[in-house]
Design an enzyme around this catalytic site. Structure first.
Site, PDB file in Angstrom:
ATOM      1  N   ASP A 111      -5.069   3.151  -1.772  1.00 39.69           N
ATOM      2  CA  ASP A 111      -6.222   3.332  -0.888  1.00 39.69           C
ATOM      3  C   ASP A 111      -6.903   4.664  -1.173  1.00 39.69           C
ATOM      4  O   ASP A 111      -6.306   5.728  -0.999  1.00 39.69           O
ATOM      5  CB  ASP A 111      -5.770   3.292   0.574  1.00 39.69           C
ATOM      6  CG  ASP A 111      -5.336   1.905   1.007  1.00 39.69           C
ATOM      7  OD1 ASP A 111      -6.144   0.975   0.866  1.00 39.69           O
ATOM      8  OD2 ASP A 111      -4.198   1.758   1.488  1.00 39.69           O
TER       9      ASP A 111
ATOM     10  N   MET B  20     -10.844  -7.366   5.310  1.00 36.02           N
ATOM     11  CA  MET B  20     -10.100  -6.389   6.101  1.00 36.02           C
ATOM     12  C   MET B  20      -9.706  -7.004   7.440  1.00 36.02           C
ATOM     13  O   MET B  20     -10.542  -7.560   8.150  1.00 36.02           O
ATOM     14  CB  MET B  20     -10.942  -5.136   6.334  1.00 36.02           C
ATOM     15  CG  MET B  20     -11.236  -4.327   5.076  1.00 36.02           C
ATOM     16  SD  MET B  20      -9.741  -3.716   4.237  1.00 36.02           S
ATOM     17  CE  MET B  20      -8.981  -2.721   5.538  1.00 36.02           C
TER      18      MET B  20
ATOM     19  N   GLY C 197      -0.935   1.367   9.561  1.00 33.78           N
ATOM     20  CA  GLY C 197      -0.153   1.156  10.771  1.00 33.78           C
ATOM     21  C   GLY C 197      -0.893   0.497  11.910  1.00 33.78           C
ATOM     22  O   GLY C 197      -0.364   0.417  13.026  1.00 33.78           O
TER      23      GLY C 197
ATOM     24  N   HIS D 210      -1.075  -1.275  -4.215  1.00 33.20           N
ATOM     25  CA  HIS D 210      -2.380  -1.076  -3.590  1.00 33.20           C
ATOM     26  C   HIS D 210      -2.574   0.414  -3.322  1.00 33.20           C
ATOM     27  O   HIS D 210      -1.790   1.033  -2.602  1.00 33.20           O
ATOM     28  CB  HIS D 210      -2.425  -1.869  -2.281  1.00 33.20           C
ATOM     29  CG  HIS D 210      -3.775  -1.960  -1.659  1.00 33.20           C
ATOM     30  ND1 HIS D 210      -4.701  -2.920  -2.008  1.00 33.20           N
ATOM     31  CD2 HIS D 210      -4.370  -1.211  -0.693  1.00 33.20           C
ATOM     32  CE1 HIS D 210      -5.794  -2.771  -1.281  1.00 33.20           C
ATOM     33  NE2 HIS D 210      -5.623  -1.743  -0.476  1.00 33.20           N
TER      34      HIS D 210
ATOM     35  N   MET E 142     -12.474   2.942  -0.442  1.00 29.28           N
ATOM     36  CA  MET E 142     -13.128   3.079   0.857  1.00 29.28           C
ATOM     37  C   MET E 142     -13.955   4.355   0.817  1.00 29.28           C
ATOM     38  O   MET E 142     -13.648   5.351   1.476  1.00 29.28           O
ATOM     39  CB  MET E 142     -12.070   3.093   1.972  1.00 29.28           C
ATOM     40  CG  MET E 142     -11.413   1.746   2.183  1.00 29.28           C
ATOM     41  SD  MET E 142     -10.058   1.796   3.385  1.00 29.28           S
ATOM     42  CE  MET E 142      -8.710   2.297   2.302  1.00 29.28           C
TER      43      MET E 142
ATOM     44  N   HIS F 189      -8.357   0.327  -4.042  1.00 27.16           N
ATOM     45  CA  HIS F 189      -9.238  -0.069  -2.931  1.00 27.16           C
ATOM     46  C   HIS F 189     -10.083   1.131  -2.551  1.00 27.16           C
ATOM     47  O   HIS F 189      -9.595   2.087  -1.945  1.00 27.16           O
ATOM     48  CB  HIS F 189      -8.380  -0.553  -1.756  1.00 27.16           C
ATOM     49  CG  HIS F 189      -9.173  -0.923  -0.544  1.00 27.16           C
ATOM     50  ND1 HIS F 189      -8.581  -1.112   0.688  1.00 27.16           N
ATOM     51  CD2 HIS F 189     -10.497  -1.152  -0.354  1.00 27.16           C
ATOM     52  CE1 HIS F 189      -9.518  -1.422   1.574  1.00 27.16           C
ATOM     53  NE2 HIS F 189     -10.682  -1.444   0.964  1.00 27.16           N
TER      54      HIS F 189
ATOM     55  N   SER G 267       2.986  -0.366   6.044  1.00 26.09           N
ATOM     56  CA  SER G 267       4.040   0.040   6.974  1.00 26.09           C
ATOM     57  C   SER G 267       5.214  -0.927   6.960  1.00 26.09           C
ATOM     58  O   SER G 267       6.374  -0.504   7.008  1.00 26.09           O
ATOM     59  CB  SER G 267       3.479   0.127   8.396  1.00 26.09           C
ATOM     60  OG  SER G 267       2.435   1.065   8.464  1.00 26.09           O
TER      61      SER G 267
ATOM     62  N   GLY H  19      -2.287  -4.618   8.981  1.00 24.76           N
ATOM     63  CA  GLY H  19      -1.396  -5.235   9.955  1.00 24.76           C
ATOM     64  C   GLY H  19      -0.557  -6.378   9.429  1.00 24.76           C
ATOM     65  O   GLY H  19      -0.070  -7.200  10.208  1.00 24.76           O
TER      66      GLY H  19
ATOM     67  N   MET I 103      -9.808   7.071   0.036  1.00 16.67           N
ATOM     68  CA  MET I 103     -10.655   7.297   1.202  1.00 16.67           C
ATOM     69  C   MET I 103     -11.298   8.677   1.117  1.00 16.67           C
ATOM     70  O   MET I 103     -10.634   9.656   0.755  1.00 16.67           O
ATOM     71  CB  MET I 103      -9.831   7.167   2.486  1.00 16.67           C
ATOM     72  CG  MET I 103      -9.268   5.773   2.682  1.00 16.67           C
ATOM     73  SD  MET I 103      -8.391   5.548   4.252  1.00 16.67           S
ATOM     74  CE  MET I 103      -6.832   6.347   3.883  1.00 16.67           C
TER      75      MET I 103
ATOM     76  N   ASP J  48      -5.919  -7.163   4.154  1.00 15.88           N
ATOM     77  CA  ASP J  48      -5.365  -5.811   4.227  1.00 15.88           C
ATOM     78  C   ASP J  48      -5.460  -5.345   5.672  1.00 15.88           C
ATOM     79  O   ASP J  48      -6.557  -5.263   6.226  1.00 15.88           O
ATOM     80  CB  ASP J  48      -6.168  -4.889   3.299  1.00 15.88           C
ATOM     81  CG  ASP J  48      -5.661  -3.458   3.298  1.00 15.88           C
ATOM     82  OD1 ASP J  48      -4.663  -3.163   3.984  1.00 15.88           O
ATOM     83  OD2 ASP J  48      -6.271  -2.626   2.592  1.00 15.88           O
TER      84      ASP J  48
ATOM     85  N   SER K  99       0.845  -1.188   0.000  1.00 14.87           N
ATOM     86  CA  SER K  99       0.000   0.000   0.000  1.00 14.87           C
ATOM     87  C   SER K  99       0.884   1.242   0.000  1.00 14.87           C
ATOM     88  O   SER K  99       1.841   1.337   0.783  1.00 14.87           O
ATOM     89  CB  SER K  99      -0.894   0.019   1.237  1.00 14.87           C
ATOM     90  OG  SER K  99      -1.494   1.283   1.404  1.00 14.87           O
TER      91      SER K  99
END
Length: 221
Positions: free
Chosen positions: A33, A135, A143, A31, A66, A64, A196, A175, A35, A173, A8
Site C-alpha cells: 500500500d 475497496m 484494520g 500487496h 493510494m 496499490h 490484519s 476487512g 499512501m 481490499d 498487505s
C-alpha cells in the site's frame, strides 16, 4: 479456479521486512500500500520500500497506489519490478494511456474504486486492465471493518466482467477475514487482500491457507 490471497504488508513489522515476507511466502502475492497523505489521510511508504519488497521475495508484488497524480508515478513501480500496479480511478486522468504504459513496461495494470465511486466510472475502459479492485473499506488505514454494503457492488462488478467474458481478476481490499471472505467470494471476488487477519495471526502460513480454502469453496461461478 483457486482463490488468491495477497497479504498487505501494512500491518507487518517493517523493521524486519525480510523475515515478515518469509512469514507469507505461501501466499499468491504481496500487496504493498502506497499512501501519500493527500489522496488518503495517511502516509505509508513509496518506491524505496516497494523496491525492497521486490528484492526480498519471489512472490509477485501488487502495488496499490493510494496517491494523487497516479499517471505520473505509477510507471516507476512497473520499472522496479512490481507485477501489478493499481491506480485509483479517482486519481487517474488518463486511465487507458496509463494501462498501456504499464503494459509496455512489462507490468499488469489494475484500476481501483473507492466505496462511493460507481462502476460506471470504469465500465467503458475496464477491458484495458488486468485487475479491478473494489475497496471494501474507505482507503487509508488497515484494520477497518468490512463494509457489507459493498457486496452488491462486487456482484455487479463480476457481472460486468462476465458479460464480455473478460479475463480480469476481481480483487477486494479491506476487512478481509474468516468472517467475511466467504460472502465476498460468493459475490464474485477472486483475489483477496488480507492484512490484519494474516499478520496478527499466530501462524500466518496457516491463516493464508485457511482463507484461500474458504474463498475457493465459495467462489462465484
Amino acid at each position: 479456479m483457486r482463490a488468491q490471497i495477497s497479504p498487505s504488508i501494512l500491518n507487518c513489522d517493517i523493521a524486519n521486512l525480510a523475515s515478515e515476507l518469509q512469514r507469507i511466502d505461501n501466499a499468491d502475492g504481496v500487496h504493498v500500500d502506497i499512501m501519500d497523505n493527500h489522496f488518503v489521510p495517511n502516509l505509508s511508504w513509496g518506491l524505496p520500500v516497494a523496491q525492497a519488497v521486490v528484492e526480498n521475495t519471489k512472490l509477485p508484488i501488487d502495488a496499490h497506489l493510494m496517491i494523487t497524480d497516479a499517471d505520473r508515478w505509477a510507471p516507476a513501480y512497473a520499472e522496479i519490478g512490481c507485477h501489478t500496479v493499481t491506480a485509483h480511478a479517482e486519481a487517474t486522468a488518463a486511465p487507458v494511456r496509463l494501462a498501456r504504459e504499464l503494459h509496455r513496461l512489462g507490468a499488469q495494470a489494475g484500476i481501483a474504486l473507492r466505496p462511493a465511486t460507481p462502476l460506471a466510472a470504469i465500465a467503458d475502459v475496464i477491458s484495458e486492465f488486468d485487475m479491478l479492485l473494489i475497496m471494501t473499506v474507505e482507503p487509508g488505514f488497515g484494520g477497518q471493518s468490512f463494509l457489507d454494503i459493498m457486496l452488491p457492488k462486487i456482484a455487479q462488478a463480476r457481472a460486468l466482467l462476465s458479460k464480455d467474458n473478460l479475463d480480469i481478476r476481481l480483487q477486494i481490499d479491506g476487512g478481509v477475514s474468516r468472517k467475511t471472505i466467504e460472502r465476498a467470494a460468493e459475490a464474485g471476488a477472486n483475489v483477496f487482500v488480507a492484512g490484519s487477519a494474516v499478520y496478527k495471526s499466530e501462524d500466518a502460513h496457516r491463516e493464508i491457507d485457511t482463507l484461500r480454502e474458504l474463498a475457493t469453496t465459495h467462489l462465484c461461478g
